[in-house]
Design a protein around this motif. Structure first.
Motif, PDB file in Angstrom:
ATOM      1  N   PRO A 151       0.757  -1.183   0.054  1.00  0.00           N
ATOM      2  CA  PRO A 151      -0.017  -0.036   0.193  1.00  0.00           C
ATOM      3  C   PRO A 151       0.621   1.313  -0.017  1.00  0.00           C
ATOM      4  CG  PRO A 151      -0.055  -0.961   1.971  1.00  0.00           C
ATOM      5  CD  PRO A 151       0.559  -2.092   1.071  1.00  0.00           C
ATOM      6  N   ASP A 152       2.136   1.325   0.473  1.00  0.00           N
ATOM      7  CA  ASP A 152       2.880   2.422   0.300  1.00  0.00           C
ATOM      8  C   ASP A 152       3.941   2.523  -0.730  1.00  0.00           C
ATOM      9  OD1 ASP A 152       4.451   0.074   0.914  1.00  0.00           O
ATOM     10  OD2 ASP A 152       5.738   0.998   2.672  1.00  0.00           O
ATOM     11  N   ILE A 153       3.669   1.627  -1.994  1.00  0.00           N
ATOM     12  CA  ILE A 153       4.693   1.688  -3.051  1.00  0.00           C
ATOM     13  C   ILE A 153       4.376   2.915  -3.883  1.00  0.00           C
ATOM     14  CG2 ILE A 153       3.215   0.229  -4.467  1.00  0.00           C
ATOM     15  CD1 ILE A 153       7.195  -0.209  -4.015  1.00  0.00           C
ATOM     16  N   LYS A 154       3.473   3.575  -4.078  1.00  0.00           N
ATOM     17  CA  LYS A 154       3.089   4.548  -4.628  1.00  0.00           C
ATOM     18  C   LYS A 154       4.305   5.663  -4.978  1.00  0.00           C
ATOM     19  CE  LYS A 154      -1.915   4.625  -5.842  1.00  0.00           C
ATOM     20  NZ  LYS A 154      -3.171   5.515  -6.249  1.00  0.00           N
ATOM     21  N   GLN A 155       4.417   6.289  -3.722  1.00  0.00           N
ATOM     22  CA  GLN A 155       5.591   7.275  -3.843  1.00  0.00           C
ATOM     23  C   GLN A 155       6.778   6.837  -4.321  1.00  0.00           C
ATOM     24  OE1 GLN A 155       4.941  10.514  -2.955  1.00  0.00           O
ATOM     25  NE2 GLN A 155       6.821  10.971  -3.670  1.00  0.00           N
ATOM     26  N   TYR A 156       7.132   5.551  -4.055  1.00  0.00           N
ATOM     27  CA  TYR A 156       8.446   5.254  -4.561  1.00  0.00           C
ATOM     28  C   TYR A 156       8.185   4.961  -6.088  1.00  0.00           C
ATOM     29  CZ  TYR A 156      12.610   2.353  -5.659  1.00  0.00           C
ATOM     30  OH  TYR A 156      13.576   1.970  -6.156  1.00  0.00           O
ATOM     31  N   LEU A 157       7.303   4.430  -6.857  1.00  0.00           N
ATOM     32  CA  LEU A 157       7.219   4.411  -8.178  1.00  0.00           C
ATOM     33  C   LEU A 157       6.857   5.767  -8.854  1.00  0.00           C
ATOM     34  CD1 LEU A 157       4.580   1.198  -8.389  1.00  0.00           C
ATOM     35  CD2 LEU A 157       7.014   1.300  -8.559  1.00  0.00           C
ATOM     36  N   LEU A 158       6.489   6.712  -7.923  1.00  0.00           N
ATOM     37  CA  LEU A 158       6.466   8.184  -8.545  1.00  0.00           C
ATOM     38  C   LEU A 158       8.075   8.494  -8.648  1.00  0.00           C
ATOM     39  CD1 LEU A 158       5.388  10.702  -9.298  1.00  0.00           C
ATOM     40  CD2 LEU A 158       5.100  11.477  -7.020  1.00  0.00           C
TER      41      LEU A 158
END
Length: 405
Positions: A151-158
Motif C-alpha cells: 500500500p505504500d509503494i506509490k510514492q516510490y514508483l513516482l
C-alpha cells in the motif's frame, strides 16, 4: 515475491549486475569491515570477462578508493555461478575476513552462507496463475493486487517514473562519444531531431520512441543514473514507453499505476527464472523488459487482465533465445539498438493482444513462457551469456581486449 523496490532500482550504469550490484556489494562489505588497511576483491566469471567494459573496476575503486583496493580478474566461474565477488581485508599483507557475494541480476546481491538481505515474502504468490486466482476470488485487478500487498509503494514508483523521464531528457540533450574502445557516437538527440522533421505520424512515433530508448541507454552506457527495468542493460525499453505515454498527455498517476502492473510481470520472471544476462542470456533482460513494457501499455490502453497477460506473453515469446554478446564487454552494441527495437515490439505485442485476443484465446500462458525462457537460458552456450566470448562479441573487431590483456 519481493517488493517492487527490489525490481525498480535507481543507480549508476552501465550494468545492474556489474556496476550497481557490485557497488551494493562493496558498500555492504565496507560496512562490515570499515577499518581495514586495504581490501582485496576478486571478480569471477562474467564479472571478470566483461568487467572492464562494464566499468566494474571503476565502481569498486569509487567505493574503497583506488589506493586502498586491489582487484583481481579471475575468468573462471566460482561454483558454477557467473557473477561472483570474493572480498578480503588485507592487513600486513595477510588476507582475512573472506566474504563471497553473488550478483544475482537487476542490482541484487546475495551473501554466501547468509539469509537473504531482503524480504522475499511481500507477495505470497509465485505464478501469474496464483495471482489471477487471488484477484478473481477477491474481485480485484492487477493494480489493486499490487496496492493490496504494497500500500505504500506509490510514492516510490513516482520517484521511479520521475527518474525515467529525467534520464531520457538528459540523454536527448547529450552529444559526444560513449566511453570505451568502440568510440560509439551518441545518436538519441539526432533521432529526436529527425522525428520532429518527419511528416509521417507513424514514422514520427517510432522514431521518437526509439530516441527515448536510445537516450536512456546512452545515459546508462555513460555511467549515469538510470532505473533497472528490470536491469540497467534493458533500462531503455519500459522508460521509453512511459515517456511516450507521458508525451501523449497521460497523468503521472496513470504512469505510476502502469509501473505497478508491469512490475508484477517482471517479478514473476525474477522469481521463477532469471533477469540476469549472465544466467539466461539477453532474453532474460530484453525479453522481460519487453514483457513489462507490453503489460504497461496494455494497462494504459485499458485492456482486461487476460489481454494484459497476452501482451506480456507475446513480448517474451518472440525474444526467446536472444543472446547476451556485448561487443568488447561494453553495454553498447548490440544493447542500445536492441532496447529501441524492444520498445517498438512491446507496442506491437499490445496491439496483437488487443485485437487477436478478441478473436481467439491464447494457448500460451505467461507462466508457460517464463518456464520456456528459463529452459532456453539453461541451454544457451556460456559464450553467449555476457562473457563477450561469442556471437557479435566474437565477430565485431575492436582495437584491443577491454581487459587490457
Amino acid at each position: 515475491m519481493e517488493s517492487l523496490r527490489e525490481l525498480y532500482r535507481i543507480g549508476p550504469g552501465p550494468s545492474s549486475s556489474h556496476t550497481l550490484a557490485v557497488k551494493n556489494a562493496c558498500l555492504y562489505y565496507l560496512k562490515q569491515y570499515p577499518h581495514a588497511e586495504k581490501y582485496f576483491v576478486e571478480l569471477c566469471g562474467s564479472l571478470a570477462l566483461t568487467g572492464k567494459g562494464h566499468m566494474t573496476d571503476r565502481i569498486i575503486s569509487s567505493v574503497f578508493s583506488a589506493d586502498k583496493v586491489i582487484i583481481k580478474f579471475n575468468k573462471k566461474m566460482y561454483d558454477d555461478k557467473p557473477n561472483v565477488m570474493i572480498f578480503h581485508t588485507l592487513d600486513h599483507n595477510e588476507l582475512n575476513n573472506e566474504m563471497v557475494i553473488i550478483s544475482t541480476g537487476g542490482g541484487a546481491i546475495e551473501i554466501e552462507g547468509q539469509s537473504s538481505l531482503v524480504d522475499k515474502n511481500i507477495y505470497p504468490h509465485r505464478s501469474l496463475k496464483e495471482i489471477e486466482d487471488f484477484c478473481a476470488n477477491n474481485n480485484i485487478d492487477f493494480l489493486q493486487y499490487v496496492y493490496h500487498f504494497e500500500p505504500d509503494i506509490k510514492q516510490y514508483l513516482l520517484t521511479v517514473a520521475d527518474q525515467m523521464i529525467k534520464e531520457i531528457e538528459n540523454g536527448l540533450n547529450s552529444e559526444g562519444v560513449l566511453p570505451g574502445e568502440l568510440k560509439l557516437m551518441k545518436v538519441a538527440r539526432s533521432l529526436w531531431i529527425k522525428s520532429l522533421e518527419c511528416n509521417d505520424d507513424n514514422i514520427k512515433q517510432k522514431l521518437q520512441i526509439s530516441a527515448f530508448a536510445y537516450a536512456a541507454m546512452e545515459e546508462n552506457a555513460d555511467g549515469n543514473t538510470v532505473v533497472t527495468a528490470p536491469t540497467l542493460g534493458s533500462c531503455g525499453v519500459l522508460s521509453a514507453i512511459l515517456r511516450y505515454y507521458y508525451q501523449k498527455g497521460r497523468k503521472m498517476e496513470e504512469l505510476v499505476d502502469g509501473l505497478a502492473v508491469a512490475g508484477i510481470f517482471g517479478n514473476i520472471v525474477k522469481t521463477n527464472a532469471t533477469i540476469s544476462g549472465a544466467v539466461g542470456g539477453c532474453q532474460a533482460e530484453i525479453g522481460t523488459a519487453c514483457s513489462m513494457a507490453a503489460a504497461f501499455s496494455a494497462y494504459l490502453e485499458k485492456l482486461p487482465m487476460k489481454q494484459i497477460e497476452y501482451a506480456a506473453e507475446i513480448a517474451m515469446e518472440h525474444n526467446l533465445g536472444l543472446t547476451c554478446d556485448p561487443v568488447g564487454g561494453y553495454v553498447q552494441v548490440p544493447c542500445i539498438e536492441r532496447n529501441g527495437q524492444a520498445a517498438l515490439r512491446s507496442l506491437d505485442s499490445m496491439l496483437y493482444a488487443k485485437y487477436l485476443g478478441e478473436i481467439r484465446e491464447n494457448k500460451v500462458s505467461f507462466d508457460m513462457i517464463v518456464e520456456a525462457m528459463n529452459y532456453t537460458g539453461q541451454k544457451l552456450a556460456m559464450e553467449l551469456k555476457e562473457t563477450s566470448l561469442g556471437g557479435l562479441a566474437e565477430v565485431v573487431p575492436i582495437k584491443k581486449d577491454p581487459l587490457g590483456c
